[in-house]
Design a protein around this motif. Structure first.
Motif, short mmCIF file in Angstrom:
data_model
loop_
_atom_site.label_atom_id
_atom_site.label_comp_id
_atom_site.label_asym_id
_atom_site.label_seq_id
_atom_site.Cartn_x
_atom_site.Cartn_y
_atom_site.Cartn_z
N SER A 148 0.77 -1.22 0.00
CA SER A 148 0.00 0.00 0.00
C SER A 148 0.81 1.29 0.00
CB SER A 148 -0.94 0.00 1.19
OG SER A 148 -1.96 0.91 0.99
N ALA A 149 0.53 2.09 -0.98
CA ALA A 149 1.08 3.43 -1.10
C ALA A 149 0.15 4.21 -2.02
CB ALA A 149 2.49 3.39 -1.68
N PHE A 150 -0.33 5.32 -1.54
CA PHE A 150 -1.23 6.16 -2.33
C PHE A 150 -0.65 7.55 -2.43
CE2 PHE A 150 -3.97 2.77 -1.09
CZ PHE A 150 -4.92 2.67 -2.09
N GLY A 151 -0.42 7.99 -3.65
CA GLY A 151 0.03 9.36 -3.88
C GLY A 151 -1.18 10.24 -4.11
N ALA A 152 -1.10 11.48 -3.64
CA ALA A 152 -2.21 12.42 -3.82
C ALA A 152 -1.64 13.79 -4.16
CB ALA A 152 -3.05 12.50 -2.55
N ARG A 153 -2.30 14.44 -5.10
CA ARG A 153 -1.88 15.81 -5.41
C ARG A 153 -3.05 16.63 -5.93
NH1 ARG A 153 0.61 12.97 -9.89
NH2 ARG A 153 0.21 14.02 -11.87
N LEU A 154 -2.90 17.94 -5.75
CA LEU A 154 -3.84 18.93 -6.25
C LEU A 154 -3.14 19.72 -7.34
CD1 LEU A 154 -4.98 20.26 -2.77
CD2 LEU A 154 -6.27 18.73 -4.26
N GLN A 155 -3.88 20.06 -8.38
CA GLN A 155 -3.26 20.84 -9.46
C GLN A 155 -4.32 21.54 -10.28
OE1 GLN A 155 -1.33 17.31 -11.14
NE2 GLN A 155 -2.45 17.66 -13.06
N GLU A 156 -3.91 22.65 -10.91
CA GLU A 156 -4.80 23.35 -11.84
C GLU A 156 -4.74 22.74 -13.22
OE1 GLU A 156 -5.53 27.65 -11.89
OE2 GLU A 156 -3.97 27.75 -10.33
N ASP A 157 -3.57 22.27 -13.61
CA ASP A 157 -3.36 21.76 -14.96
C ASP A 157 -4.07 20.42 -15.18
OD1 ASP A 157 -1.73 23.93 -15.49
OD2 ASP A 157 0.08 22.86 -14.85
N SER A 158 -4.37 20.14 -16.44
CA SER A 158 -4.96 18.86 -16.80
C SER A 158 -3.93 17.75 -16.56
CB SER A 158 -5.43 18.86 -18.25
OG SER A 158 -4.34 19.07 -19.11
N PHE A 159 -4.40 16.53 -16.61
CA PHE A 159 -3.52 15.38 -16.43
C PHE A 159 -3.78 14.37 -17.54
CE2 PHE A 159 -7.24 14.96 -13.63
CZ PHE A 159 -7.84 13.84 -14.16
N ASP A 160 -2.85 13.47 -17.72
CA ASP A 160 -2.96 12.39 -18.70
C ASP A 160 -3.22 11.11 -17.91
OD1 ASP A 160 -2.44 10.21 -20.41
OD2 ASP A 160 -0.92 11.33 -21.52
N ALA A 161 -4.47 10.66 -17.90
CA ALA A 161 -4.85 9.50 -17.09
C ALA A 161 -4.05 8.26 -17.46
CB ALA A 161 -6.35 9.22 -17.24
N ALA A 162 -3.83 8.02 -18.73
CA ALA A 162 -3.07 6.83 -19.16
C ALA A 162 -1.63 6.91 -18.67
CB ALA A 162 -3.12 6.69 -20.67
N ALA A 163 -1.03 8.08 -18.77
CA ALA A 163 0.35 8.25 -18.30
C ALA A 163 0.44 8.07 -16.79
CB ALA A 163 0.89 9.61 -18.71
N GLU A 164 -0.55 8.57 -16.06
CA GLU A 164 -0.55 8.41 -14.60
C GLU A 164 -0.67 6.94 -14.21
OE1 GLU A 164 0.15 10.64 -12.40
OE2 GLU A 164 0.12 12.39 -13.72
N GLN A 165 -1.56 6.22 -14.90
CA GLN A 165 -1.69 4.78 -14.59
C GLN A 165 -0.41 4.05 -14.97
OE1 GLN A 165 -4.54 2.16 -16.68
NE2 GLN A 165 -5.26 1.64 -14.62
N ALA A 166 0.18 4.37 -16.10
CA ALA A 166 1.43 3.73 -16.52
C ALA A 166 2.53 3.98 -15.49
CB ALA A 166 1.86 4.24 -17.90
N ALA A 167 2.60 5.20 -14.96
CA ALA A 167 3.61 5.51 -13.94
C ALA A 167 3.38 4.70 -12.67
CB ALA A 167 3.60 7.01 -13.63
N LEU A 168 2.12 4.52 -12.29
CA LEU A 168 1.79 3.74 -11.10
C LEU A 168 2.21 2.28 -11.27
CD1 LEU A 168 0.30 3.70 -8.32
CD2 LEU A 168 -1.75 3.02 -9.60
N LEU A 169 2.05 1.75 -12.46
CA LEU A 169 2.32 0.33 -12.72
C LEU A 169 3.75 0.05 -13.16
CD1 LEU A 169 -0.96 -0.48 -14.70
CD2 LEU A 169 -0.52 -0.77 -12.25
N ALA A 170 4.52 1.07 -13.47
CA ALA A 170 5.87 0.89 -14.03
C ALA A 170 6.74 0.00 -13.15
CB ALA A 170 6.55 2.24 -14.22
N GLY A 171 7.31 -1.02 -13.78
CA GLY A 171 8.24 -1.91 -13.10
C GLY A 171 7.60 -2.89 -12.15
#
Length: 154
Positions: A4-27
């Protein structure tokens, strides 16, 4: 195994959902399921914009507390939470919750828990702008409270 590890952030800019999921799953080769939820601004009844206001430290602390609760409930699960703020237009992404676990039931449950609690416990103030020039602050919905309350019994 505890992942278990959950990252959380707030931002004004849009995000790339696929890239975020890929980063979570990397390696990672120990995961068997990934769930991703993206909430969007709807253009209901002439809505032209939704503005989210917040106190950054308070809002981030509350989102991190919600993430910590999810981590305690599903210790084999990891995740990412991104919540946007500022002025958003219909069709724009407002929130992303991505979870991953060795088993799909935990990934789905953690994602749903996070969204239910974000809707009711994350301190954002939402103001709607309408095509006719009117604005209004959004009230909490009883249906969101009911969805979150089911987790109290578990």
């Amino acid at each position: 195994m505890t992942l278990s590890a959950f990252g959380a952030r707030l931002q004004e800019d849009s995000f790339d959902a696929a890239a975020e999921q890929a980063a979570l799953l990397a390696g990672r080769s120990d995961l068997g399921a990934a769930v991703s939820f993206t909430g969007l601004v709807r253009a209901d009844h002439g809505l032209i914009a939704l503005t989210l206001e917040h106190y950054p430290a308070m809002t981030l602390a509350q989102i991190q507390a919600i993430a910590a609760d999810a981590a305690a409930r599903w210790p084999d699960t990891i995740g990412t939470i991104i919540h946007r703020h500022g002025r958003l237009l219909p069709g724009e992404a407002i929130v992303l919750v991505t979870t991953a676990s060795p088993h799909r039931a935990h990934a789905f449950a953690a994602a749903q828990f996070l969204m239910d609690w974000l809707k009711t416990k994350a301190p954002f103030w939402k103001r709607e702008e309408w095509a006719d020039g009117t604005t209004r602050w959004v009230d909490a919905k009883g249906s969101d409270d009911n969805a979150a309350e089911r987790w109290l019994a578990e």
